[in-house]
Motif scaffolding. Structure first.
Motif, PDB file in Angstrom:
ATOM      1  N   ASN A 147      -7.000  18.446  39.367  1.00  0.00           N
ATOM      2  CA  ASN A 147      -5.593  18.817  39.226  1.00  0.00           C
ATOM      3  C   ASN A 147      -4.843  17.984  38.191  1.00  0.00           C
ATOM      4  OD1 ASN A 147      -5.616  20.893  41.135  1.00  0.00           O
ATOM      5  ND2 ASN A 147      -5.320  19.474  42.838  1.00  0.00           N
ATOM      6  N   GLY A 148      -5.522  17.044  37.566  1.00  0.00           N
ATOM      7  CA  GLY A 148      -4.861  16.204  36.579  1.00  0.00           C
ATOM      8  C   GLY A 148      -4.949  16.774  35.175  1.00  0.00           C
ATOM      9  N   THR A 149      -4.843  15.868  34.213  1.00  0.00           N
ATOM     10  CA  THR A 149      -4.886  16.277  32.805  1.00  0.00           C
ATOM     11  C   THR A 149      -6.063  15.658  32.060  1.00  0.00           C
ATOM     12  OG1 THR A 149      -3.374  14.472  32.230  1.00  0.00           O
ATOM     13  CG2 THR A 149      -2.390  16.629  32.699  1.00  0.00           C
ATOM     14  N   VAL A 198     -15.696  18.200  27.273  1.00  0.00           N
ATOM     15  CA  VAL A 198     -15.289  18.083  28.672  1.00  0.00           C
ATOM     16  C   VAL A 198     -13.784  17.881  28.729  1.00  0.00           C
ATOM     17  CG1 VAL A 198     -15.532  16.762  30.802  1.00  0.00           C
ATOM     18  CG2 VAL A 198     -17.517  17.074  29.294  1.00  0.00           C
ATOM     19  N   SER A 199     -13.095  18.709  29.502  1.00  0.00           N
ATOM     20  CA  SER A 199     -11.649  18.543  29.636  1.00  0.00           C
ATOM     21  C   SER A 199     -11.200  19.021  31.015  1.00  0.00           C
ATOM     22  CB  SER A 199     -10.902  19.330  28.546  1.00  0.00           C
ATOM     23  OG  SER A 199     -11.153  20.715  28.666  1.00  0.00           O
ATOM     24  N   VAL A 200      -9.984  18.613  31.382  1.00  0.00           N
ATOM     25  CA  VAL A 200      -9.384  19.037  32.644  1.00  0.00           C
ATOM     26  C   VAL A 200      -7.993  19.580  32.337  1.00  0.00           C
ATOM     27  CG1 VAL A 200      -8.524  18.287  34.899  1.00  0.00           C
ATOM     28  CG2 VAL A 200     -10.673  17.359  34.009  1.00  0.00           C
ATOM     29  N   SER A 201      -7.749  20.815  32.751  1.00  0.00           N
ATOM     30  CA  SER A 201      -6.431  21.426  32.558  1.00  0.00           C
ATOM     31  C   SER A 201      -6.303  22.632  33.474  1.00  0.00           C
ATOM     32  CB  SER A 201      -6.236  21.862  31.091  1.00  0.00           C
ATOM     33  OG  SER A 201      -7.181  22.857  30.729  1.00  0.00           O
ATOM     34  N   ASP A 202      -5.071  22.971  33.799  1.00  0.00           N
ATOM     35  CA  ASP A 202      -4.772  24.153  34.620  1.00  0.00           C
ATOM     36  C   ASP A 202      -5.555  24.154  35.929  1.00  0.00           C
ATOM     37  OD1 ASP A 202      -3.065  25.138  32.597  1.00  0.00           O
ATOM     38  OD2 ASP A 202      -4.779  25.988  31.534  1.00  0.00           O
ATOM     39  N   GLY A 203      -5.769  22.976  36.500  1.00  0.00           N
ATOM     40  CA  GLY A 203      -6.427  22.875  37.785  1.00  0.00           C
ATOM     41  C   GLY A 203      -7.925  23.046  37.768  1.00  0.00           C
ATOM     42  N   SER A 204      -8.530  22.950  36.582  1.00  0.00           N
ATOM     43  CA  SER A 204      -9.976  23.156  36.482  1.00  0.00           C
ATOM     44  C   SER A 204     -10.625  22.169  35.520  1.00  0.00           C
ATOM     45  CB  SER A 204     -10.295  24.576  35.992  1.00  0.00           C
ATOM     46  OG  SER A 204      -9.850  25.550  36.896  1.00  0.00           O
TER      47      SER A 204
END
Length: 254
Positions: free
Chosen positions: A44-46, A81-87
């Protein structure tokens, strides 16, 4: 996702375990029993949580690394690899990348929890949006666990996209039995889970049991891995670029 070579021993002086505090949580989808959640990442982060994950295969932190399996055609880079929009996003692109003197035509994303969280037995689950090629699963996406000494310590393939199908296996010194589930598990969100206990692993896709393995089941701790691989021999189902998305990863124990 069979390793091309034994996994190196963790640099930690003692057996790494999850730093997460065990909390009561809803049971994994379709897996019976009373469970306590011992690990989770809801993405859930960035950015990727570095206390839980490494963003490449084995090598220096931040490096581009070689594939896990010699049949793969993509190197792995933290840039994918990235984290955005809850995924969590593991993105495969066409970009010639040289690692260790060998050039791979693609580069993609992988995360693993080696040295940060590993487990013996429990329920393992991830909610994944796999790349698709029509009604088939594209490329070679995988959600799996591995021990420090492959294959002696075991490898549990919870999801392995092979030739367009969603498949499962358990590798050990005794072999690598497994199978593939009927139905379509790409082009939308699906849960992939497994209950690993002494003498057996039972696999659940979208809460329904799709298979069970009762031979060669090991008991050494294993860490978590997710990767968006590609095998050029699967030309009928390969799609590039491709984004493997992960809504969450959770582990429960009794």
């Amino acid at each position: 996702m069979t390793s091309s070579a034994p996994s190196p021993t963790s640099t930690s002086a003692s057996t790494p375990t999850s730093s997460a505090t065990s909390t009561t949580a809803a049971a994994p989808v379709g897996i019976p029993g009373t469970w306590n959640r011992v690990f989770s990442d809801e993405f859930n982060g960035t950015s990727l949580d570095g206390s839980k994950w490494n963003s490449n295969w084995f090598g220096c932190s931040g490096c581009v690394t070689k594939p896990v399996n010699s049949a793969e055609a993509s190197a792995y880079s933290p840039s994918q690899v990235s984290v955005s929009d809850g995924s969590l996003h593991l993105k495969l692109i066409e970009q010639p990348t040289t690692v260790g003197g060998k050039t791979y035509p693609y580069v993609s994303g992988l995360v693993n929890s080696n040295g940060k969280a590993q487990f013996t037995y429990g329920a393992f689950e991830a909610r994944i949006y796999a790349p698709s090629s029509g009604t088939k699963m594209a490329n070679w996406p995988a959600f799996w666990t591995d021990g420090q000494n492959w294959p002696t310590d075991g490898e549990m393939d919870i999801l392995e996209g092979l030739g367009g199908s969603a498949c499962y296996h358990f590798h050990s010194d005794a072999g690598g039995p497994g199978g593939c589930a009927s139905g379509t598990y790409s082009g939308g969100w699906h849960t992939f889970g497994a209950e690993w206990k002494q003498g057996s692993v039972t696999y659940y896709y979208d809460g329904k049991q799709v298979g069970q393995i009762t031979s060669g089941i090991t008991s050494a701790p294993m860490y978590l891995i997710l990767n968006n691989g590609i095998n050029p021999d699967h030309s009928g189902t390969n799609v590039v670029p491709a984004d493997m998305m992960v809504d969450y990863v959770r582990v429960w124990q009794h």
